[in-house]
Design a protein around this motif. Structure first.
Motif, PDB file in Angstrom:
ATOM      1  N   LEU A  51       0.885  -1.166   0.000  1.00 55.45           N
ATOM      2  CA  LEU A  51       0.000   0.000   0.000  1.00 55.45           C
ATOM      3  C   LEU A  51       0.921   1.213   0.000  1.00 55.45           C
ATOM      4  CD1 LEU A  51      -2.478  -1.065   2.837  1.00 55.45           C
ATOM      5  CD2 LEU A  51      -2.724  -1.441   0.383  1.00 55.45           C
ATOM      6  N   LEU A  52       0.922   1.973  -1.084  1.00 51.28           N
ATOM      7  CA  LEU A  52       1.866   3.078  -1.227  1.00 51.28           C
ATOM      8  C   LEU A  52       1.148   4.408  -1.358  1.00 51.28           C
ATOM      9  CD1 LEU A  52       4.324   1.479  -3.840  1.00 51.28           C
ATOM     10  CD2 LEU A  52       4.377   1.312  -1.336  1.00 51.28           C
ATOM     11  N   ASP A  53       1.564   5.351  -0.540  1.00 58.82           N
ATOM     12  CA  ASP A  53       1.076   6.721  -0.659  1.00 58.82           C
ATOM     13  C   ASP A  53       1.632   7.304  -1.954  1.00 58.82           C
ATOM     14  OD1 ASP A  53      -0.051   9.213  -0.047  1.00 58.82           O
ATOM     15  OD2 ASP A  53       1.643   9.811   1.198  1.00 58.82           O
ATOM     16  N   HIS A  54       0.880   8.201  -2.549  1.00 60.36           N
ATOM     17  CA  HIS A  54       1.309   8.792  -3.826  1.00 60.36           C
ATOM     18  C   HIS A  54       2.486   9.727  -3.634  1.00 60.36           C
ATOM     19  CE1 HIS A  54       0.540  11.040  -7.728  1.00 60.36           C
ATOM     20  NE2 HIS A  54       0.655   9.784  -8.085  1.00 60.36           N
ATOM     21  N   GLN A  55       2.442  10.549  -2.588  1.00 53.94           N
ATOM     22  CA  GLN A  55       3.507  11.526  -2.353  1.00 53.94           C
ATOM     23  C   GLN A  55       4.167  11.229  -1.014  1.00 53.94           C
ATOM     24  OE1 GLN A  55       1.143  15.177  -2.931  1.00 53.94           O
ATOM     25  NE2 GLN A  55       2.503  15.574  -4.656  1.00 53.94           N
ATOM     26  N   LEU A  56       5.443  10.860  -1.084  1.00 55.95           N
ATOM     27  CA  LEU A  56       6.236  10.559   0.096  1.00 55.95           C
ATOM     28  C   LEU A  56       7.334  11.607   0.232  1.00 55.95           C
ATOM     29  CD1 LEU A  56       6.400   6.753  -0.609  1.00 55.95           C
ATOM     30  CD2 LEU A  56       5.180   7.840   1.299  1.00 55.95           C
ATOM     31  N   PRO A  57       7.929  11.724   1.408  1.00 57.00           N
ATOM     32  CA  PRO A  57       8.938  12.774   1.594  1.00 57.00           C
ATOM     33  C   PRO A  57      10.169  12.621   0.699  1.00 57.00           C
ATOM     34  CG  PRO A  57       8.485  11.625   3.665  1.00 57.00           C
ATOM     35  CD  PRO A  57       7.658  10.981   2.611  1.00 57.00           C
ATOM     36  N   ASP A  58      10.520  11.374   0.365  1.00 59.25           N
ATOM     37  CA  ASP A  58      11.748  11.155  -0.397  1.00 59.25           C
ATOM     38  C   ASP A  58      11.528  10.609  -1.809  1.00 59.25           C
ATOM     39  OD1 ASP A  58      10.857   8.699   0.502  1.00 59.25           O
ATOM     40  OD2 ASP A  58      12.836   7.977   1.119  1.00 59.25           O
ATOM     41  N   PRO A  62       4.653   5.823  -7.321  1.00 57.37           N
ATOM     42  CA  PRO A  62       5.051   5.152  -8.559  1.00 57.37           C
ATOM     43  C   PRO A  62       6.564   4.946  -8.695  1.00 57.37           C
ATOM     44  CG  PRO A  62       3.299   6.705  -9.014  1.00 57.37           C
ATOM     45  CD  PRO A  62       3.735   6.954  -7.586  1.00 57.37           C
ATOM     46  N   ALA A  63       7.362   5.936  -8.296  1.00 52.47           N
ATOM     47  CA  ALA A  63       8.820   5.776  -8.366  1.00 52.47           C
ATOM     48  C   ALA A  63       9.292   4.707  -7.381  1.00 52.47           C
ATOM     49  CB  ALA A  63       9.513   7.106  -8.084  1.00 52.47           C
ATOM     50  N   LEU A  64       8.697   4.678  -6.199  1.00 53.90           N
ATOM     51  CA  LEU A  64       9.044   3.656  -5.218  1.00 53.90           C
ATOM     52  C   LEU A  64       8.697   2.274  -5.744  1.00 53.90           C
ATOM     53  CD1 LEU A  64       9.993   2.637  -2.482  1.00 53.90           C
ATOM     54  CD2 LEU A  64       7.728   3.257  -1.563  1.00 53.90           C
ATOM     55  N   LEU A  65       7.539   2.138  -6.370  1.00 52.17           N
ATOM     56  CA  LEU A  65       7.150   0.847  -6.909  1.00 52.17           C
ATOM     57  C   LEU A  65       8.159   0.381  -7.958  1.00 52.17           C
ATOM     58  CD1 LEU A  65       5.181  -1.509  -6.972  1.00 52.17           C
ATOM     59  CD2 LEU A  65       3.857  -0.248  -8.678  1.00 52.17           C
ATOM     60  N   ALA A  87      -7.702   6.201 -13.125  1.00 50.38           N
ATOM     61  CA  ALA A  87      -7.310   4.790 -13.141  1.00 50.38           C
ATOM     62  C   ALA A  87      -5.982   4.655 -12.403  1.00 50.38           C
ATOM     63  CB  ALA A  87      -7.159   4.304 -14.578  1.00 50.38           C
ATOM     64  N   PRO A  88      -5.692   3.475 -11.920  1.00 53.08           N
ATOM     65  CA  PRO A  88      -4.394   3.287 -11.257  1.00 53.08           C
ATOM     66  C   PRO A  88      -3.249   3.517 -12.242  1.00 53.08           C
ATOM     67  CG  PRO A  88      -5.835   1.381 -10.890  1.00 53.08           C
ATOM     68  CD  PRO A  88      -6.499   2.258 -11.910  1.00 53.08           C
ATOM     69  N   PRO A  89      -2.157   4.115 -11.769  1.00 52.47           N
ATOM     70  CA  PRO A  89      -0.985   4.269 -12.636  1.00 52.47           C
ATOM     71  C   PRO A  89      -0.428   2.895 -13.029  1.00 52.47           C
ATOM     72  CG  PRO A  89      -0.788   5.619 -10.657  1.00 52.47           C
ATOM     73  CD  PRO A  89      -1.958   4.722 -10.462  1.00 52.47           C
ATOM     74  N   PRO A  90       0.385   2.839 -14.068  1.00 52.35           N
ATOM     75  CA  PRO A  90       0.971   1.561 -14.484  1.00 52.35           C
ATOM     76  C   PRO A  90       1.671   0.870 -13.313  1.00 52.35           C
ATOM     77  CG  PRO A  90       1.448   3.269 -16.096  1.00 52.35           C
ATOM     78  CD  PRO A  90       0.806   3.948 -14.925  1.00 52.35           C
ATOM     79  N   GLY A  91       1.439  -0.427 -13.202  1.00 47.85           N
ATOM     80  CA  GLY A  91       2.059  -1.221 -12.152  1.00 47.85           C
ATOM     81  C   GLY A  91       1.200  -1.398 -10.915  1.00 47.85           C
ATOM     82  N   PHE A  92       0.185  -0.565 -10.769  1.00 48.92           N
ATOM     83  CA  PHE A  92      -0.688  -0.648  -9.598  1.00 48.92           C
ATOM     84  C   PHE A  92      -1.965  -1.404  -9.950  1.00 48.92           C
ATOM     85  CE2 PHE A  92       2.068   2.813  -8.455  1.00 48.92           C
ATOM     86  CZ  PHE A  92       2.243   2.656  -7.084  1.00 48.92           C
ATOM     87  N   ALA A  93      -2.360  -2.299  -9.057  1.00 44.08           N
ATOM     88  CA  ALA A  93      -3.577  -3.078  -9.269  1.00 44.08           C
ATOM     89  C   ALA A  93      -4.820  -2.287  -8.902  1.00 44.08           C
ATOM     90  CB  ALA A  93      -3.521  -4.371  -8.449  1.00 44.08           C
ATOM     91  N   ALA A  94      -4.661  -1.295  -8.023  1.00 43.73           N
ATOM     92  CA  ALA A  94      -5.810  -0.504  -7.569  1.00 43.73           C
ATOM     93  C   ALA A  94      -5.327   0.850  -7.099  1.00 43.73           C
ATOM     94  CB  ALA A  94      -6.552  -1.229  -6.443  1.00 43.73           C
ATOM     95  N   CYS A  95      -6.263   1.785  -7.042  1.00 43.56           N
ATOM     96  CA  CYS A  95      -5.979   3.122  -6.530  1.00 43.56           C
ATOM     97  C   CYS A  95      -7.154   3.550  -5.658  1.00 43.56           C
ATOM     98  CB  CYS A  95      -5.784   4.092  -7.685  1.00 43.56           C
ATOM     99  SG  CYS A  95      -5.375   5.764  -7.144  1.00 43.56           S
ATOM    100  N   PHE A  96      -6.840   4.019  -4.466  1.00 47.27           N
ATOM    101  CA  PHE A  96      -7.864   4.482  -3.531  1.00 47.27           C
ATOM    102  C   PHE A  96      -7.604   5.943  -3.205  1.00 47.27           C
ATOM    103  CE2 PHE A  96      -7.578  -0.046  -2.971  1.00 47.27           C
ATOM    104  CZ  PHE A  96      -8.905  -0.424  -2.955  1.00 47.27           C
ATOM    105  N   GLY A  97      -8.660   6.753  -3.299  1.00 50.06           N
ATOM    106  CA  GLY A  97      -8.546   8.160  -2.971  1.00 50.06           C
ATOM    107  C   GLY A  97      -8.567   8.374  -1.471  1.00 50.06           C
ATOM    108  N   LYS A  98      -7.963   9.478  -1.066  1.00 49.76           N
ATOM    109  CA  LYS A  98      -8.005   9.895   0.334  1.00 49.76           C
ATOM    110  C   LYS A  98      -8.901  11.114   0.410  1.00 49.76           C
ATOM    111  CE  LYS A  98      -3.239   8.608   1.409  1.00 49.76           C
ATOM    112  NZ  LYS A  98      -1.970   9.180   1.840  1.00 49.76           N
ATOM    113  N   PRO A  99      -9.747  11.210   1.384  1.00 48.00           N
ATOM    114  CA  PRO A  99      -9.927  10.224   2.451  1.00 48.00           C
ATOM    115  C   PRO A  99     -10.496   8.925   1.896  1.00 48.00           C
ATOM    116  CG  PRO A  99     -11.596  11.922   2.626  1.00 48.00           C
ATOM    117  CD  PRO A  99     -10.666  12.341   1.529  1.00 48.00           C
TER     118      PRO A  99
END
Length: 120
Positions: A51-58, A62-65, A87-99
């Motif tokens: 489960l990966l957040d879209h924007q991380l500090p470093d 998608p880049a982390l994946l 739609a989920p970016p390439p490589g992701f099986a699903a995408c969930f919005g926050k909240p």
């Protein structure tokens, strides 16, 4: 027991996901705050679900994946994002919005758990 790695630098989001998943037996959740920690954890003990957040500090989710895939971590990945994506970016099986939509998220987790229990 299915291992789930959740990467998110927001402690409130991490707490929400942790609370949602504590009701699911058969899941072991590990939460880390950034891509560097995610790489260490995922390589040391490959997860069954990312489960990966879209924007991380470093980095970005998608880049982390991409880095995880290059390191040999091939668990299915879901993106959690404050950005509404069509739609989920390439490589992701699903995408969930926050909240998070709790019902939809939990339904997906349960579907994943049941599919994993059935095996390949």
């Amino acid at each position: 027991m299915l291992r789930v790695l959740y990467v998110d630098d927001d402690p409130v989001n991490a707490l929400v996901v942790e609370e949602l998943l504590t009701s699911h037996t058969g899941l072991q959740l590990t939460v880390v705050e950034d891509g560097a920690a995610a790489m260490q954890v995922a390589i040391a003990a490959p997860p069954d679900l990312l489960l990966l957040d879209h924007q991380l500090p470093d980095t970005s989710g998608p880049a982390l994946l991409e880095r995880l895939r290059q390191a040999g971590v091939h668990a299915p990945a879901w993106l959690l994002s404050a950005h509404r994506l069509a739609a989920p970016p390439p490589g992701f099986a699903a995408c969930f919005g926050k909240p998070l939509d709790f019902a939809a998220f939990l339904q997906a987790v349960e579907h994943f758990r049941l599919a994993a229990d059935r095996g390949p």
